[in-house]
Write a protein that holds these residues in place. Structure first.
Motif, PDB file in Angstrom:
ATOM      1  N   ILE A  22      50.868  31.265  44.900  1.00 14.74           N
ATOM      2  CA  ILE A  22      51.721  32.748  44.142  1.00 14.74           C
ATOM      3  C   ILE A  22      51.338  33.618  42.849  1.00 14.74           C
ATOM      4  N   ILE A  23      51.637  33.108  42.050  1.00 18.25           N
ATOM      5  CA  ILE A  23      51.496  33.411  40.766  1.00 18.25           C
ATOM      6  C   ILE A  23      49.893  33.532  40.656  1.00 18.25           C
ATOM      7  N   LEU A  24      49.511  32.800  41.353  1.00 13.35           N
ATOM      8  CA  LEU A  24      47.482  33.094  40.549  1.00 13.35           C
ATOM      9  C   LEU A  24      46.845  34.399  41.779  1.00 13.35           C
ATOM     10  N   ASP A  25      47.727  35.284  42.901  1.00 13.56           N
ATOM     11  CA  ASP A  25      47.655  35.981  43.523  1.00 13.56           C
ATOM     12  C   ASP A  25      48.073  37.108  43.504  1.00 13.56           C
ATOM     13  N   LYS A  26      50.234  37.201  42.546  1.00 12.34           N
ATOM     14  CA  LYS A  26      49.573  38.218  42.175  1.00 12.34           C
ATOM     15  C   LYS A  26      48.785  38.740  40.390  1.00 12.34           C
ATOM     16  N   ALA A  55      45.910  40.142  41.796  1.00 12.81           N
ATOM     17  CA  ALA A  55      46.037  42.067  42.487  1.00 12.81           C
ATOM     18  C   ALA A  55      46.687  43.090  41.580  1.00 12.81           C
ATOM     19  N   SER A  56      47.245  42.629  40.142  1.00  8.59           N
ATOM     20  CA  SER A  56      47.656  43.157  38.740  1.00  8.59           C
ATOM     21  C   SER A  56      45.760  43.702  38.842  1.00  8.59           C
ATOM     22  N   LEU A  57      45.430  42.877  38.522  1.00 11.08           N
ATOM     23  CA  LEU A  57      44.089  42.784  37.941  1.00 11.08           C
ATOM     24  C   LEU A  57      43.185  43.842  38.384  1.00 11.08           C
ATOM     25  N   LYS A  58      43.233  43.788  39.693  1.00 10.48           N
ATOM     26  CA  LYS A  58      42.515  44.133  40.873  1.00 10.48           C
ATOM     27  C   LYS A  58      43.027  45.770  40.593  1.00 10.48           C
ATOM     28  N   SER A  59      44.097  45.701  39.983  1.00  7.53           N
ATOM     29  CA  SER A  59      44.808  46.950  40.415  1.00  7.53           C
ATOM     30  C   SER A  59      44.073  47.891  38.665  1.00  7.53           C
ATOM     31  N   TRP A  60      43.658  47.068  38.198  1.00  6.29           N
ATOM     32  CA  TRP A  60      42.838  48.136  36.669  1.00  6.29           C
ATOM     33  C   TRP A  60      42.028  48.512  37.660  1.00  6.29           C
ATOM     34  N   ASN A  61      40.811  47.867  37.680  1.00  5.69           N
ATOM     35  CA  ASN A  61      39.487  48.477  38.524  1.00  5.69           C
ATOM     36  C   ASN A  61      39.124  47.130  39.292  1.00  5.69           C
ATOM     37  N   ASP A  62      38.200  47.934  40.318  1.00  5.09           N
ATOM     38  CA  ASP A  62      37.414  47.056  40.690  1.00  5.09           C
ATOM     39  C   ASP A  62      36.327  45.968  40.026  1.00  5.09           C
ATOM     40  N   LYS A  63      35.525  46.707  38.980  1.00  6.92           N
ATOM     41  CA  LYS A  63      34.876  45.982  37.935  1.00  6.92           C
ATOM     42  C   LYS A  63      35.666  44.733  37.049  1.00  6.92           C
ATOM     43  N   VAL A  64      36.925  44.395  37.047  1.00  6.20           N
ATOM     44  CA  VAL A  64      36.957  43.392  36.570  1.00  6.20           C
ATOM     45  C   VAL A  64      37.301  42.370  38.403  1.00  6.20           C
ATOM     46  N   ASN A  65      35.864  41.389  38.177  1.00 10.18           N
ATOM     47  CA  ASN A  65      35.392  40.421  39.369  1.00 10.18           C
ATOM     48  C   ASN A  65      36.740  38.968  38.862  1.00 10.18           C
ATOM     49  N   VAL A  66      37.338  39.178  39.995  1.00 11.55           N
ATOM     50  CA  VAL A  66      38.088  37.594  39.844  1.00 11.55           C
ATOM     51  C   VAL A  66      37.596  36.373  40.802  1.00 11.55           C
ATOM     52  N   ASP A  67      36.983  37.260  41.979  1.00  7.58           N
ATOM     53  CA  ASP A  67      36.561  35.962  42.848  1.00  7.58           C
ATOM     54  C   ASP A  67      35.691  35.146  42.640  1.00  7.58           C
ATOM     55  N   SER A 106      44.167  30.405  34.236  1.00  4.20           N
ATOM     56  CA  SER A 106      45.072  30.495  32.938  1.00  4.20           C
ATOM     57  C   SER A 106      44.099  30.604  31.736  1.00  4.20           C
ATOM     58  N   PHE A 107      43.486  30.090  32.182  1.00  2.00           N
ATOM     59  CA  PHE A 107      42.840  30.166  30.383  1.00  2.00           C
ATOM     60  C   PHE A 107      41.720  31.126  30.292  1.00  2.00           C
ATOM     61  N   TRP A 108      41.062  31.250  31.404  1.00  5.34           N
ATOM     62  CA  TRP A 108      40.207  32.613  32.159  1.00  5.34           C
ATOM     63  C   TRP A 108      40.782  33.507  31.498  1.00  5.34           C
ATOM     64  N   ILE A 109      41.977  34.133  32.196  1.00  5.18           N
ATOM     65  CA  ILE A 109      42.368  34.808  32.368  1.00  5.18           C
ATOM     66  C   ILE A 109      42.351  35.020  30.475  1.00  5.18           C
ATOM     67  N   ALA A 110      43.247  34.716  29.772  1.00  5.74           N
ATOM     68  CA  ALA A 110      43.465  34.575  28.376  1.00  5.74           C
ATOM     69  C   ALA A 110      42.070  34.901  27.419  1.00  5.74           C
ATOM     70  N   THR A 145      53.032  39.073  32.988  1.00  2.72           N
ATOM     71  CA  THR A 145      53.934  40.535  32.789  1.00  2.72           C
ATOM     72  C   THR A 145      52.744  41.287  31.424  1.00  2.72           C
ATOM     73  N   ILE A 146      51.608  40.518  30.779  1.00  2.03           N
ATOM     74  CA  ILE A 146      51.367  41.593  29.860  1.00  2.03           C
ATOM     75  C   ILE A 146      50.595  42.203  30.908  1.00  2.03           C
ATOM     76  N   ILE A 147      49.688  41.676  31.758  1.00  8.52           N
ATOM     77  CA  ILE A 147      48.999  42.450  32.707  1.00  8.52           C
ATOM     78  C   ILE A 147      49.878  43.980  33.221  1.00  8.52           C
ATOM     79  N   ARG A 148      51.102  43.910  33.613  1.00  7.37           N
ATOM     80  CA  ARG A 148      51.714  44.386  34.225  1.00  7.37           C
ATOM     81  C   ARG A 148      51.811  45.747  33.931  1.00  7.37           C
ATOM     82  N   LYS A 149      51.818  44.869  32.110  1.00  2.00           N
ATOM     83  CA  LYS A 149      52.635  46.240  30.997  1.00  2.00           C
ATOM     84  C   LYS A 149      51.693  47.100  30.330  1.00  2.00           C
ATOM     85  N   TYR A 150      50.383  46.206  30.606  1.00  2.00           N
ATOM     86  CA  TYR A 150      49.195  47.398  29.812  1.00  2.00           C
ATOM     87  C   TYR A 150      48.653  48.246  30.389  1.00  2.00           C
TER      88      TYR A 150
END
Length: 431
Positions: A239-243, A246-258, A268-272, A300-305
């Motif tokens: 559930i957290i991974l999906d969130k 979704a939050s990263l994709k809300s930045w723009n569609d060029k940040v591909n995490v698929d 979690s390390f890739w995000i960090a 939390t950081i992604i949503r507030k960034y």
């Protein structure tokens, strides 16, 4: 930023002053034709490096003595590739010694600050990451023994004590930090009471049917030992991974995490590693032992960034909307210049409040086919990174910017009303 942090051959005598580098490109011009696999090979280091095989995995929670390489402006995250060009005799000796052993040394961030009462101007982080060498080349340059290395971040560690040897190298007693994984909730947490399983599914629930369900629930209350379902969801990795995605994709569609591993720890390390954070925030993520808590903090950081600013004068430099990946490693990766300075660099389509101060050159370019020019903050003249312009017309994007992470700090909006410790107070000054 010291001169050692700049690539060589800059020529500021004929510098081009530009107050705002914000000209955008059309969507068609932003369709990349550049091979994003090229930067991951670090071909600018040469194609004659010796590849080493095998992998070293140290025992979790084990205490060992480890050679430490302090790097200013670098917080190595497990899974990251670290290129190094070393020419200082004690560093060369240390790496050679490690290669003869298990090919592993420790990397810790060296914080620089104003002199304290004792005159100290640097502080070594008390957490770090082991780096395992997988490619190496020894050389002699102008009579100086040099070594070029490509290494991979492996495991986190905390420093218990450290000492400086007579050869100048730092050796620390460290504890290898383990990853705490919270097991998922029991299946009973998601199961319906047995009495409800007898109910046949209906398309439209009538008032009578709703009353039957409520009566069944009242007659079969859950045990006192069970938590509400929403509590379990807070600690469900999927559930957290999906969130986070979704939050990263809300930045723009060029940040591909698929393409990123769905293993919670690796993810979690890739995000960090790929969030454009300052040293303090990266170290904070590195100290978190639980993958669940690390993912929650990242969410939390992604949503507030909001954006990021010049580390020195807080002038706004770029926005999260313009972040994109020029490398398969992600929008942020480590590169080393011929002076041996490592830059953890993010790539963006455009920036603001910057100026280019050198003529473009393709020499030692981190991105084959692109010429680089040095970029400064137009307000305080501090070094920010580079502008990359294509040297071949078949390459897209036509230009982009590489901003070194150590030159910026994030603007994080505190929506809770409290004091977020990493909030850039007042956000970025807009004028």
């Amino acid at each position: 930023m010291e001169d050692e942090a700049l690539l060589p051959n800059e020529d500021d005598s004929d510098s081009e002053e530009t107050s705002i580098e914000s000209q955008g490109e059309s969507d068609e011009e932003r369709e990349e034709t550049f091979d994003c696999a090229l930067p991951t090979t670090h071909s600018y280091l040469g194609d004659d490096m010796n590849e080493l095989s095998g992998r070293t995995l140290l025992e979790w929670e084990r205490e060992i003595d480890l050679d430490i390489l302090p790097l200013p402006g670098v917080v190595l995250i497990p899974g990251e590739t670290l290129p190094l060009y070393l020419y200082q005799a004690h560093h060369v000796t240390m790496v050679k010694r490690c290669i003869e052993g298990n090919r592993t040394f420790g990397v810790c961030c060296l914080f620089r600050h104003a002199p304290d009462e004792e005159g100290h101007v640097t502080t070594l982080s008390n957490v770090g990451t082991t780096a395992e060498v997988f490619s190496v080349k020894e050389d002699m340059t102008a009579g100086i023994d040099t070594i070029t290395v490509k290494a991979t971040g492996r495991q986190r560690f905390s420093i218990l004590s450290r000492r400086r040897q007579i050869d100048g190298n730092v050796v620390a007693r460290v504890r290898i930090k383990s990853e705490h994984v919270i097991s998922g909730p029991p299946q009973s947490a998601f199961a319906l009471p047995p009495s409800l399983l007898a109910l046949k599914p209906v398309t439209v629930a009538t008032t009578t049917q709703k009353q039957r369900v409520m009566e069944k629930m009242r007659s079969n209350p859950p045990s006192m030992g069970q938590f509400p379902l929403w509590v379990y969801k807070l600690y469900d990795c999927n559930i957290i991974l999906d969130k986070v995605k979704a939050s990263l994709k809300s930045w723009n569609d060029k940040v591909n995490v698929d393409h990123v591993s769905l293993d919670p720890i690796a993810f979690s390390f890739w995000i960090a590693a790929n969030l454009p954070l300052d040293d303090a925030l990266r170290v904070e993520l590195l100290t978190i032992d639980s993958v669940i808590y690390r993912l929650q903090r990242e969410l939390t950081i992604i949503r507030k960034y909001a954006a990021f600013c010049c580390e020195h004068c807080e002038a706004p430099i770029g926005h999260k909307d313009d972040l994109f990946s020029m490398s398969l490693d992600g929008p942020l990766a480590s590169y080393v210049n011929p002076g041996g300075y490592v830059h953890q660099t993010i790539t963006l389509y455009k920036v603001i409040h910057t100026r280019t101060v050198s003529h473009p050159t393709t020499e030692n370019s981190w991105f084959p086919g692109y010429a680089w020019s040095i970029v400064q903050c137009s307000r305080c003249a501090s070094h920010l990174g580079w502008k990359f312009a294509r040297a071949r017309r078949d390459l897209r994007p036509a230009k982009f910017y590489g901003i070194t992470r150590s030159a910026i700090k994030p603007a994080i909006v505190d929506t809770s009303g409290g004091n977020e410790s990493t909030t850039n107070r007042g956000m970025c000054r807009q004028s």
